[in-house]
Design a protein around this motif. Structure first.
Motif, mmCIF file in Angstrom:
data_model
loop_
_atom_site.group_PDB
_atom_site.id
_atom_site.type_symbol
_atom_site.label_atom_id
_atom_site.label_comp_id
_atom_site.label_asym_id
_atom_site.label_seq_id
_atom_site.Cartn_x
_atom_site.Cartn_y
_atom_site.Cartn_z
ATOM 1 N N ASP A 178 31.840 35.497 41.957
ATOM 2 C CA ASP A 178 31.342 36.865 41.817
ATOM 3 C C ASP A 178 29.869 36.989 42.193
ATOM 4 O O ASP A 178 29.289 38.079 42.117
ATOM 5 C CB ASP A 178 31.583 37.383 40.397
ATOM 6 C CG ASP A 178 30.832 36.585 39.337
ATOM 7 O OD1 ASP A 178 30.142 35.607 39.691
ATOM 8 O OD2 ASP A 178 30.946 36.935 38.145
ATOM 9 N N HIS B 268 27.357 36.462 27.067
ATOM 10 C CA HIS B 268 28.779 36.824 27.053
ATOM 11 C C HIS B 268 29.445 36.478 25.725
ATOM 12 O O HIS B 268 30.636 36.733 25.554
ATOM 13 C CB HIS B 268 29.511 36.119 28.193
ATOM 14 C CG HIS B 268 29.074 36.566 29.552
ATOM 15 N ND1 HIS B 268 29.677 37.608 30.221
ATOM 16 C CD2 HIS B 268 28.080 36.121 30.358
ATOM 17 C CE1 HIS B 268 29.087 37.778 31.395
ATOM 18 N NE2 HIS B 268 28.112 36.894 31.503
ATOM 19 N N TYR C 23 35.303 25.312 38.714
ATOM 20 C CA TYR C 23 36.259 26.326 39.145
ATOM 21 C C TYR C 23 37.105 25.772 40.276
ATOM 22 O O TYR C 23 36.577 25.186 41.227
ATOM 23 C CB TYR C 23 35.530 27.587 39.621
ATOM 24 C CG TYR C 23 36.447 28.620 40.244
ATOM 25 C CD1 TYR C 23 37.190 29.478 39.452
ATOM 26 C CD2 TYR C 23 36.572 28.722 41.632
ATOM 27 C CE1 TYR C 23 38.038 30.421 40.010
ATOM 28 C CE2 TYR C 23 37.412 29.662 42.204
ATOM 29 C CZ TYR C 23 38.151 30.510 41.385
ATOM 30 O OH TYR C 23 38.985 31.433 41.952
ATOM 31 N N TYR D 38 39.032 28.484 35.718
ATOM 32 C CA TYR D 38 37.784 27.878 35.268
ATOM 33 C C TYR D 38 38.116 26.799 34.243
ATOM 34 O O TYR D 38 38.881 27.032 33.299
ATOM 35 C CB TYR D 38 36.862 28.939 34.664
ATOM 36 C CG TYR D 38 36.399 29.963 35.672
ATOM 37 C CD1 TYR D 38 35.235 29.761 36.401
ATOM 38 C CD2 TYR D 38 37.136 31.117 35.904
ATOM 39 C CE1 TYR D 38 34.812 30.692 37.343
ATOM 40 C CE2 TYR D 38 36.729 32.051 36.847
ATOM 41 C CZ TYR D 38 35.570 31.833 37.562
ATOM 42 O OH TYR D 38 35.162 32.747 38.502
ATOM 43 N N SER E 23 40.423 28.993 31.529
ATOM 44 C CA SER E 23 40.456 30.451 31.506
ATOM 45 C C SER E 23 40.523 30.968 32.934
ATOM 46 O O SER E 23 40.150 30.268 33.881
ATOM 47 C CB SER E 23 39.211 31.016 30.818
ATOM 48 O OG SER E 23 39.195 32.442 30.864
ATOM 49 N N LYS E 24 40.983 32.188 33.085
ATOM 50 C CA LYS E 24 40.934 32.859 34.382
ATOM 51 C C LYS E 24 39.626 33.598 34.575
ATOM 52 O O LYS E 24 39.388 34.170 35.641
ATOM 53 C CB LYS E 24 42.112 33.840 34.512
ATOM 54 C CG LYS E 24 43.479 33.160 34.534
ATOM 55 C CD LYS E 24 43.620 32.228 35.732
ATOM 56 C CE LYS E 24 44.992 31.576 35.791
ATOM 57 N NZ LYS E 24 45.122 30.644 36.948
ATOM 58 N N ASN E 25 38.777 33.595 33.543
ATOM 59 C CA ASN E 25 37.483 34.262 33.595
ATOM 60 C C ASN E 25 36.369 33.251 33.324
ATOM 61 O O ASN E 25 36.572 32.294 32.559
ATOM 62 C CB ASN E 25 37.410 35.382 32.561
ATOM 63 C CG ASN E 25 38.465 36.442 32.805
ATOM 64 O OD1 ASN E 25 38.483 37.060 33.862
ATOM 65 N ND2 ASN E 25 39.354 36.641 31.831
ATOM 66 N N SER F 217 34.984 34.046 29.233
ATOM 67 C CA SER F 217 35.811 34.498 28.115
ATOM 68 C C SER F 217 37.220 33.942 28.283
ATOM 69 O O SER F 217 37.594 33.489 29.371
ATOM 70 C CB SER F 217 35.870 36.034 28.054
ATOM 71 O OG SER F 217 36.505 36.547 29.218
#
Length: 334
Positions: A65, A102, A128, A133, A156-158, A161
């Motif tokens: 990102d 976060h 990643y 992640y 996680s996919k984020n 979080s």
């Protein structure tokens, strides 16, 4: 003098009252010294860049990102060594000035295989690959913490979080400070260490199993812990903290280079002198064309086990060697 000796001084009501007041005032002063300095300062920029909690061992990455994310450990006040470190937060920025917390992503009670007493959530790392992640962290599995270290993995996919524990990497020795480096060809490498030993090896595509054997990283001088790998202009850099003692201050940051991610390594020198903290632990990353060195100090608390993460620009010489990083402090904004 402890509280039991104080109570023996006299049984008179007046002296008991006086001593009680002294104890209360002492507690208030002690609490203030632990917490007052860590309140956020909205009129300052610079280091440390996290001021609402105590943090250490920053692992910095730039994700898809375009933001830079930092994964530190968390010192818990009041200071009591490093055993209280029990949880992880994540911070990110898109300009190296404004940082977003976060929130908490993992704590010891969520680690199903961990020691029942909790604590001991030390320096982590994150990687990643293929849409996931992977968060790597050291944690003991038993009460005898020093010889039961394992490297846990949460996914996680984020990036900041939704992390869930996926067990730990099997077949490793009891060591700490995981570091995962993914090369340009997509191959992931895993490193860890402690006690003067640094080891590295390949990870399988699932990112939670070692592919082959771990081997000792040769050519490092005075290795202690805090392995970090980065690559620049086709050269691999392994940076780490040492055992050196200069005027009572420990942990200089050293580095070595290689043409291979698993060495052998050629020692190059010291890229950061000791800070005001007994320890140091760093990461090196490029963000928007500028290289940065992340590290920690104790400037908010003046206590070794209440640390705070910092960042400064890092520069290379024409021959690829690293110039000494000069730590900077907070700068009051007008």
């Amino acid at each position: 003098m402890n509280k039991y000796n104080l109570l023996r001084i006299s049984t008179s009501r007046n002296k008991r009252t006086f001593l009680s007041a002294v104890l209360v005032i002492s507690c208030v002063i002690s609490a203030t010294s632990c917490f007052a300095q860590v309140k956020p300062d909205t009129n300052a920029v610079g280091n440390p860049f996290v001021r609402d909690i105590y943090t250490a061992d920053p692992s910095a990455h730039v994700w898809k990102d375009g933001r830079l994310y930092v994964y530190p450990s968390h010192d818990i006040a009041p200071a009591r060594g490093c055993d209280l470190m029990d949880q992880y937060h994540v911070y990110s920025t898109d300009d190296m000035v404004h940082w977003k917390d976060h929130g908490e992503i993992l704590r010891a009670s969520q680690v199903e295989w961990g020691r029942p007493e909790g604590g001991f959530m030390w320096a982590p790392d994150c990687a990643y690959k293929n849409g996931t992640y992977y968060f790597y962290f050291p944690h003991p599995s038993g009460t005898a913490w020093n010889n039961t270290w394992k490297i846990g993995v949460a996914t996680s996919k984020n990036p900041a979080s939704g992390f869930k524990s996926q067990g730990y990497i099997k077949g490793l020795e009891s060591m700490i400070d995981p570091c995962v480096f993914i090369d340009d060809d997509g191959q992931a490498y895993f490193y860890y260490g402690g006690g003067g030993t640094c080891k590295g090896g390949k990870l399988k595509d699932n990112m939670i199993e070692i592919d082959g054997e771990m081997r000792k990283m040769e050519g490092l001088e005075d290795f202690h812990e805090a392995t970090w790998i980065h690559k620049r202009n086709g050269i691999y850099y392994l940076s780490y903290s040492d055992n050196h003692d200069v005027n009572g201050k420990h942990n200089q940051m050293r580095y070595a280079t290689s043409n291979s991610p698993l060495g052998p390594w050629t020692y190059k020198g010291i890229y950061m002198d000791p800070t005001d903290s007994y320890t140091n632990h760093g990461s090196i990353v490029q963000f928007k064309g500028q290289w940065y060195a992340f590290y920690h100090n104790s400037s908010l608390s003046n206590q070794d086990w209440l640390r705070s993460i910092c960042v400064d620009k890092l520069y290379y010489n024409a021959d690829g060697t690293i110039q000494k990083v000069v730590p900077t402090g907070a700068i009051k904004s007008k």
